[in-house]
Design a protein around this motif. Structure first.
Motif, PDB file in Angstrom:
ATOM      1  N   THR A   1       0.780  -1.201   0.033  1.00 32.62           N
ATOM      2  CA  THR A   1      -0.045   0.078  -0.040  1.00 32.62           C
ATOM      3  C   THR A   1       0.936   1.217   0.061  1.00 32.62           C
ATOM      4  OG1 THR A   1      -1.892  -1.095   1.318  1.00 32.62           O
ATOM      5  CG2 THR A   1      -1.906   1.163   1.193  1.00 32.62           C
ATOM      6  N   PHE A   2       1.653   1.395   1.058  1.00 31.12           N
ATOM      7  CA  PHE A   2       2.732   2.428   0.874  1.00 31.12           C
ATOM      8  C   PHE A   2       3.623   2.678  -0.347  1.00 31.12           C
ATOM      9  CE2 PHE A   2       1.744   2.245   5.601  1.00 31.12           C
ATOM     10  CZ  PHE A   2       1.454   3.722   5.877  1.00 31.12           C
ATOM     11  N   LYS A   3       3.995   1.326  -0.790  1.00 31.67           N
ATOM     12  CA  LYS A   3       4.869   1.324  -2.140  1.00 31.67           C
ATOM     13  C   LYS A   3       4.098   1.790  -3.122  1.00 31.67           C
ATOM     14  CE  LYS A   3       8.772   0.017  -3.861  1.00 31.67           C
ATOM     15  NZ  LYS A   3      10.243   0.519  -3.072  1.00 31.67           N
ATOM     16  N   ALA A   4       2.704   1.738  -3.188  1.00 36.38           N
ATOM     17  CA  ALA A   4       1.913   2.046  -4.378  1.00 36.38           C
ATOM     18  C   ALA A   4       1.773   3.612  -4.209  1.00 36.38           C
ATOM     19  CB  ALA A   4       0.577   1.380  -4.208  1.00 36.38           C
TER      20      ALA A   4
ATOM     21  N   ASN B   1      -4.838   5.304  -7.669  1.00 38.40           N
ATOM     22  CA  ASN B   1      -6.003   4.744  -6.642  1.00 38.40           C
ATOM     23  C   ASN B   1      -6.512   3.408  -6.729  1.00 38.40           C
ATOM     24  OD1 ASN B   1      -5.900   7.728  -6.565  1.00 38.40           O
ATOM     25  ND2 ASN B   1      -8.280   7.934  -6.777  1.00 38.40           N
ATOM     26  N   MET B   2      -6.751   2.953  -7.950  1.00 39.62           N
ATOM     27  CA  MET B   2      -7.305   1.507  -8.185  1.00 39.62           C
ATOM     28  C   MET B   2      -6.186   0.420  -7.404  1.00 39.62           C
ATOM     29  SD  MET B   2     -10.490   1.570  -8.938  1.00 39.62           S
ATOM     30  CE  MET B   2     -10.414  -0.273  -9.071  1.00 39.62           C
ATOM     31  N   THR B   3      -5.081   0.487  -7.863  1.00 35.74           N
ATOM     32  CA  THR B   3      -3.966  -0.232  -7.258  1.00 35.74           C
ATOM     33  C   THR B   3      -3.853  -0.029  -5.942  1.00 35.74           C
ATOM     34  OG1 THR B   3      -2.884  -0.098  -9.261  1.00 35.74           O
ATOM     35  CG2 THR B   3      -1.553  -1.096  -7.443  1.00 35.74           C
ATOM     36  N   THR B   4      -3.725   1.136  -5.288  1.00 32.74           N
ATOM     37  CA  THR B   4      -3.596   1.225  -3.771  1.00 32.74           C
ATOM     38  C   THR B   4      -4.657   0.668  -3.007  1.00 32.74           C
ATOM     39  OG1 THR B   4      -2.239   3.267  -4.346  1.00 32.74           O
ATOM     40  CG2 THR B   4      -3.087   2.816  -2.177  1.00 32.74           C
ATOM     41  N   MET B   5      -6.017   1.038  -3.470  1.00 31.57           N
ATOM     42  CA  MET B   5      -7.279   0.511  -2.882  1.00 31.57           C
ATOM     43  C   MET B   5      -7.226  -1.045  -2.750  1.00 31.57           C
ATOM     44  SD  MET B   5      -8.725   3.074  -1.459  1.00 31.57           S
ATOM     45  CE  MET B   5     -10.247   2.413  -0.807  1.00 31.57           C
ATOM     46  N   TYR B   6      -6.766  -1.620  -3.813  1.00 33.82           N
ATOM     47  CA  TYR B   6      -6.653  -2.947  -3.875  1.00 33.82           C
ATOM     48  C   TYR B   6      -5.697  -3.762  -2.957  1.00 33.82           C
ATOM     49  CZ  TYR B   6      -5.079  -7.697  -5.456  1.00 33.82           C
ATOM     50  OH  TYR B   6      -4.727  -8.860  -5.497  1.00 33.82           O
ATOM     51  N   PHE B   7      -4.568  -3.123  -2.629  1.00 32.29           N
ATOM     52  CA  PHE B   7      -3.656  -3.306  -1.690  1.00 32.29           C
ATOM     53  C   PHE B   7      -4.123  -3.145  -0.356  1.00 32.29           C
ATOM     54  CE2 PHE B   7       0.104  -2.646  -4.925  1.00 32.29           C
ATOM     55  CZ  PHE B   7      -0.342  -3.861  -5.355  1.00 32.29           C
TER      56      PHE B   7
ATOM     57  N   LYS C   1      -5.527  10.582   2.755  1.00 27.44           N
ATOM     58  CA  LYS C   1      -4.775  11.591   2.448  1.00 27.44           C
ATOM     59  C   LYS C   1      -3.929  11.568   1.035  1.00 27.44           C
ATOM     60  CE  LYS C   1      -0.911  14.380   4.456  1.00 27.44           C
ATOM     61  NZ  LYS C   1       0.014  14.340   5.627  1.00 27.44           N
ATOM     62  N   PHE C   2      -3.586  10.581   0.715  1.00 25.12           N
ATOM     63  CA  PHE C   2      -2.685  10.411  -0.411  1.00 25.12           C
ATOM     64  C   PHE C   2      -3.332  10.248  -1.804  1.00 25.12           C
ATOM     65  CE2 PHE C   2       0.631   9.887   2.686  1.00 25.12           C
ATOM     66  CZ  PHE C   2       1.858  10.789   2.109  1.00 25.12           C
ATOM     67  N   LEU C   3      -4.528   9.457  -1.463  1.00 29.15           N
ATOM     68  CA  LEU C   3      -5.447   9.242  -2.767  1.00 29.15           C
ATOM     69  C   LEU C   3      -6.172  10.254  -2.998  1.00 29.15           C
ATOM     70  CD1 LEU C   3      -6.269   5.434  -1.851  1.00 29.15           C
ATOM     71  CD2 LEU C   3      -4.432   6.119  -3.590  1.00 29.15           C
ATOM     72  N   PHE C   4      -6.697  10.861  -2.061  1.00 27.29           N
ATOM     73  CA  PHE C   4      -7.742  12.078  -2.348  1.00 27.29           C
ATOM     74  C   PHE C   4      -7.396  13.185  -1.658  1.00 27.29           C
ATOM     75  CE2 PHE C   4      -9.911   7.814  -1.959  1.00 27.29           C
ATOM     76  CZ  PHE C   4     -10.491   7.691  -3.266  1.00 27.29           C
TER      77      PHE C   4
END
Length: 311
Positions: free
Chosen positions: A249-252, A262-268, A292-295
């Protein structure tokens, strides 16, 4: 010769000179430096050949991946101890000396490791790594979290490597933690409580690389939990997977361009939640960080609302 240092490199012309000098300038001088070129197509070999030091040995082969490159170095190594460093990472000058001394003072240990700090592509400090102290039998702890963090870290007795085998060349990532786990089954570890590795991070990682890392790492995790030593540790499996998805998640967030983040991070993040043991505070923290980071625009509006509503 006590220590062989192996540098696997593919197209490392921009950083390998600095990496080599961080080895040559070690306070521990009884070393050989094996540069294992993995079919570089840039000026890597030219840069290396222009460094005059009798301790340097250059190997050059067609491209076969980092595991094969490291294994070629192991095969040629003459040292009693072996350490690896990627061609863009750096060490503090006392790294080898302190790790070597730790193993000399702990005959039952076969692996010495230090702590890591993270630097940018330009060499600027970004953040501290994990500060986990683990000595002795570390298998169960290493099963849950890779506290060595990277392949540029440990110093290993060569006889231990010869017993457990080399890097698995079928793995396209996570080959380092796979080997550390195999070593921890039979051998003790010793910790140097000092950051001595500077791990260079790149902002050029793609989501496809993270998805590949996910598949390969899950394969390594499943393999590790099949070892006889893990027979009574099956209750840790979800925690291990959760920690891994937290890392992804943090890597993404850090490395994927905003358009595909967004989609990749939310998946993780979803897989982190799915496997995470009941720890509400940690889940809340992860959710806050993700928002914070996605939106960022939404989070800024929330912060601004709080400022105006309570003043």
């Amino acid at each position: 010769m006590p220590i062989s240092v192996i540098i696997p490199v593919f197209n490392g012309e921009k950083t390998i000179k600095e990496t080599i000098y961080s080895i040559l300038n070690q306070t521990f001088q009884d070393i050989e430096v094996i540069i294992s070129d993995d079919g570089s197509t840039d000026s890597t070999l030219e840069v290396v050949r222009n460094i005059s030091d009798s301790r340097i040995k250059i190997l050059s082969y067609p491209n076969a991946g980092v595991s094969a490159s490291r294994n070629r170095g192991i095969y040629e190594a003459k040292g009693e101890y072996i350490s690896f460093i990627d061609a863009d990472d750096l060490w503090t000058p006392d790294k080898l000396e302190l790790q070597w001394q730790a193993l000399e003072n702990n005959s039952q240990a076969a692996v010495a490791y230090s702590w890591t700090d993270y630097i940018s592509e330009s060499g600027q400090f970004i953040k501290s790594g994990r500060r986990i102290k683990a000595n002795g039998d570390v298998f169960s702890k290493l099963l849950v979290i890779n506290f060595l963090e990277n392949g540029s870290n440990p110093l290993i007795r060569k006889e231990a490597l010869e017993k457990v085998g080399s890097f698995d060349e079928s793995l396209s990532s996570s080959e380092d933690i796979d080997l550390w786990l195999k070593l921890s089954i039979d051998y003790e570890f010793v910790c140097i409580e000092k950051p001595q590795i500077f791990y260079r991070t790149s902002m050029n990682s793609l989501s496809s690389n993270l998805k590949n890392m996910e598949a390969t790492s899950l394969k390594v995790i499943k393999r590790a939990f099949r070892y006889p030593k893990a027979h009574n540790l099956q209750h840790l499996k979800k925690q291990t997977i959760s920690n891994f998805y937290k890392y992804l998640t943090f890597k993404a967030i850090e490395s994927i361009p905003e358009t595909g983040r967004n989609m990749t991070t939310m998946y993780f993040l979803w897989n982190y939640f799915k496997n995470k043991p009941a720890d509400i505070m940690d889940k809340k923290l992860m959710l806050i960080i993700a928002v914070k980071f996605l939106f960022p625009k939404i989070s800024q509006r929330v912060i601004q609302f709080k400022k105006t509503a309570f003043t």
